[in-house]
Design a protein around this motif. Structure first.
Motif, PDB file in Angstrom:
ATOM      1  N   PHE A 128      44.988 134.111  40.127  1.00 54.51           N
ATOM      2  CA  PHE A 128      45.856 135.066  40.844  1.00 54.51           C
ATOM      3  C   PHE A 128      46.017 134.644  42.304  1.00 54.51           C
ATOM      4  N   ALA A 129      44.914 134.280  42.954  1.00 45.74           N
ATOM      5  CA  ALA A 129      44.987 133.906  44.372  1.00 45.74           C
ATOM      6  C   ALA A 129      45.869 132.674  44.559  1.00 45.74           C
ATOM      7  N   ASN A 130      45.746 131.706  43.642  1.00 45.35           N
ATOM      8  CA  ASN A 130      46.580 130.501  43.729  1.00 45.35           C
ATOM      9  C   ASN A 130      48.052 130.815  43.519  1.00 45.35           C
ATOM     10  N   ALA A 131      48.334 131.913  42.812  1.00 46.75           N
ATOM     11  CA  ALA A 131      49.725 132.318  42.577  1.00 46.75           C
ATOM     12  C   ALA A 131      50.229 133.257  43.678  1.00 46.75           C
ATOM     13  N   GLY A 132      49.434 133.426  44.737  1.00 47.56           N
ATOM     14  CA  GLY A 132      49.900 134.185  45.902  1.00 47.56           C
ATOM     15  C   GLY A 132      49.503 135.650  45.903  1.00 47.56           C
ATOM     16  N   ALA A 133      48.638 136.064  44.960  1.00 45.44           N
ATOM     17  CA  ALA A 133      48.221 137.470  44.923  1.00 45.44           C
ATOM     18  C   ALA A 133      47.088 137.722  45.913  1.00 45.44           C
ATOM     19  N   LYS A 134      46.934 139.008  46.292  1.00 42.74           N
ATOM     20  CA  LYS A 134      45.845 139.428  47.186  1.00 42.74           C
ATOM     21  C   LYS A 134      44.736 140.006  46.307  1.00 42.74           C
ATOM     22  N   VAL A 135      43.609 139.323  46.281  1.00 41.86           N
ATOM     23  CA  VAL A 135      42.571 139.631  45.280  1.00 41.86           C
ATOM     24  C   VAL A 135      41.336 140.265  45.910  1.00 41.86           C
ATOM     25  N   VAL A 136      40.843 141.324  45.276  1.00 34.84           N
ATOM     26  CA  VAL A 136      39.526 141.872  45.619  1.00 34.84           C
ATOM     27  C   VAL A 136      38.620 141.727  44.399  1.00 34.84           C
ATOM     28  N   ILE A 137      37.489 141.064  44.618  1.00 29.78           N
ATOM     29  CA  ILE A 137      36.472 140.853  43.587  1.00 29.78           C
ATOM     30  C   ILE A 137      35.449 141.985  43.665  1.00 29.78           C
ATOM     31  N   VAL A 138      35.122 142.559  42.516  1.00 28.48           N
ATOM     32  CA  VAL A 138      34.089 143.600  42.481  1.00 28.48           C
ATOM     33  C   VAL A 138      32.930 143.128  41.591  1.00 28.48           C
ATOM     34  N   ALA A 139      31.712 143.190  42.116  1.00 27.98           N
ATOM     35  CA  ALA A 139      30.519 142.858  41.339  1.00 27.98           C
ATOM     36  C   ALA A 139      29.329 143.570  41.986  1.00 27.98           C
ATOM     37  N   ALA A 196      32.006 133.870  46.262  1.00 28.53           N
ATOM     38  CA  ALA A 196      33.126 133.522  45.370  1.00 28.53           C
ATOM     39  C   ALA A 196      34.458 133.707  46.091  1.00 28.53           C
ATOM     40  N   ALA A 197      34.575 134.787  46.850  1.00 27.88           N
ATOM     41  CA  ALA A 197      35.831 135.046  47.574  1.00 27.88           C
ATOM     42  C   ALA A 197      36.090 133.939  48.594  1.00 27.88           C
ATOM     43  N   ARG A 198      35.034 133.502  49.284  1.00 26.12           N
ATOM     44  CA  ARG A 198      35.191 132.408  50.261  1.00 26.12           C
ATOM     45  C   ARG A 198      35.637 131.135  49.554  1.00 26.12           C
ATOM     46  N   GLU A 199      35.034 130.855  48.416  1.00 22.10           N
ATOM     47  CA  GLU A 199      35.368 129.637  47.662  1.00 22.10           C
ATOM     48  C   GLU A 199      36.830 129.685  47.182  1.00 22.10           C
ATOM     49  N   ILE A 200      37.253 130.844  46.741  1.00 25.71           N
ATOM     50  CA  ILE A 200      38.621 130.995  46.221  1.00 25.71           C
ATOM     51  C   ILE A 200      39.642 130.910  47.357  1.00 25.71           C
ATOM     52  N   GLY A 201      39.314 131.497  48.501  1.00 22.74           N
ATOM     53  CA  GLY A 201      40.209 131.444  49.655  1.00 22.74           C
ATOM     54  C   GLY A 201      41.482 132.244  49.432  1.00 22.74           C
ATOM     55  N   ASN A 202      42.565 131.856  50.090  1.00 18.39           N
ATOM     56  CA  ASN A 202      43.864 132.531  49.954  1.00 18.39           C
ATOM     57  C   ASN A 202      43.773 134.037  50.173  1.00 18.39           C
ATOM     58  N   GLY A 203      42.859 134.463  51.070  1.00 19.82           N
ATOM     59  CA  GLY A 203      42.773 135.888  51.404  1.00 19.82           C
ATOM     60  C   GLY A 203      41.958 136.715  50.437  1.00 19.82           C
ATOM     61  N   ALA A 204      41.322 136.080  49.448  1.00 20.73           N
ATOM     62  CA  ALA A 204      40.483 136.846  48.511  1.00 20.73           C
ATOM     63  C   ALA A 204      39.323 137.477  49.269  1.00 20.73           C
ATOM     64  N   SER A 205      38.920 138.684  48.844  1.00 20.36           N
ATOM     65  CA  SER A 205      37.794 139.341  49.495  1.00 20.36           C
ATOM     66  C   SER A 205      36.916 140.009  48.431  1.00 20.36           C
ATOM     67  N   ALA A 206      35.796 140.553  48.887  1.00 19.06           N
ATOM     68  CA  ALA A 206      34.792 141.066  47.940  1.00 19.06           C
ATOM     69  C   ALA A 206      34.436 142.514  48.243  1.00 19.06           C
TER      70      ALA A 206
END
Ligand code: NAP
Length: 254
Positions: A27-38, A47-57
């Motif tokens: 999703f992040a590579n396709a331009g989406a804004k991602v929030v990871i929950v765990a 994981a969010a740092r590794e994914i980049g593209n504005g992903a957060s946790a």
């Protein structure tokens, strides 16, 4: 590449590892804004740092409604609402019926099935406000199609997700929300690797495409189900298993 998830706000439960991380990355590579929950925030942040593209946790346990409501609120505040929920968090410890305790049963069903319901329940208020709202569940071939010793609780939870989906998609259709599921076969994840080398080798040999799946295989299917292009698909499943459920005999694998 499917481009219609660009700019969409996406919540991925269990996104710190394995399939969830693959889904989040696609999703992040396709331009989406991602929030990871765990549950483990440090791992989700890594994981969010590794994914980049504005992903957060965001920390959250899918078995707790208050956690999921707080996570949904956080994601909505960060990214301007929620367009896509990927309810992916799941566990698969093994125990045969004769050895399994009621607590072991509850642990798996609570996380995989009740957690799926609670994640959906928490995100629906935000999804209702989206103009392209999507829910993508991570089920499995194990339970709905196949069986494996030690996984009665797991198989029941993964079949249960599909039963949940088939009514959820009808209830939520009035809001334009689609609900679909990806059914992975054997995908190389931290969780699967924990089952040991013998398990991985046996599985790879029983797959017509002769390899275990990658988390990106699951991520791409999830992105498709969340896309504008899939807007008329609801209550359906996509099996991503390299053909594993198909062979009738060992001869078919030669
Ligand atoms: P994994 O590598 O073990 O990762 C599991 C993820 O779920 C982690 O991010 C974990 O983070 C999170 N999680 C576990 N319990 C949680 C809870 N109560 N609340 C929130 N997050 C939780 O597992 P995986 O192999 O990627 O599996 C992910 C999903 O794919 C599961 O639903 C599984 O059933 C499904 N699946 C996997 C395969 C496969 O071959 N790998 C095949 C079919 C289906 P925390 O521990 O920090 O919470």
């Amino acid at each position: 590449m499917i481009s219609s998830v660009s700019g969409r706000s996406v919540v991925v439960t269990g996104g710190s590892k394995g399939n969830g991380k693959g889904i989040a990355r696609c999703f992040a590579n396709a331009g989406a804004k991602v929030v990871i929950v765990a549950r483990h925030l440090d791992q989700a942040e890594a994981a969010a740092r590794e994914i980049g593209n504005g992903a957060s946790a965001c920390a959250g346990d899918v078995t707790r409604l208050e956690d999921m409501e707080a996570a949904a609120k956080t994601a909505a505040a960060r990214n301007g609402g929620i367009d896509v929920l990927c309810a992916n968090a799941g566990v698969f410890p093994q125990a045969r019926i004769e050895d399994m305790t009621p607590e072991q049963w509850d642990e798996v069903v609570d996380c995989n099935l009740k957690g799926c319901f609670l994640s959906v329940k928490a995100c629906v208020p935000w999804l209702k406000k989206s103009d392209q709202p999507r829910i993508v569940l991570t089920s499995s071939i194990t339970g709905p199609v196949t069986g494996f010793p030690g996984w009665t609780h797991y198989g029941a939870s993964k079949s249960g997700q599909l039963g949940f989906m088939r009514t959820a998609c009808i209830e939520l259709a009035r809001y334009g929300i689609t609900v679909n599921a990806v059914m992975p076969g054997n995908i190389v994840t931290e969780g699967l690797e924990g089952l040991g080398a013998d398990y991985l080798e046996t599985m790879a040999a029983s797959i017509p495409l002769k390899r275990l799946g990658s988390v990106d295989d699951i991520g791409h299917a999830a992105v498709y189900l969340a896309s504008r292009e899939a807007g008329y698909v609801t209550g359906q499943t996509i099996i991503v298993d390299g053909g594993q459920i198909l062979p009738e005999s060992l001869e078919a694998l030669e």
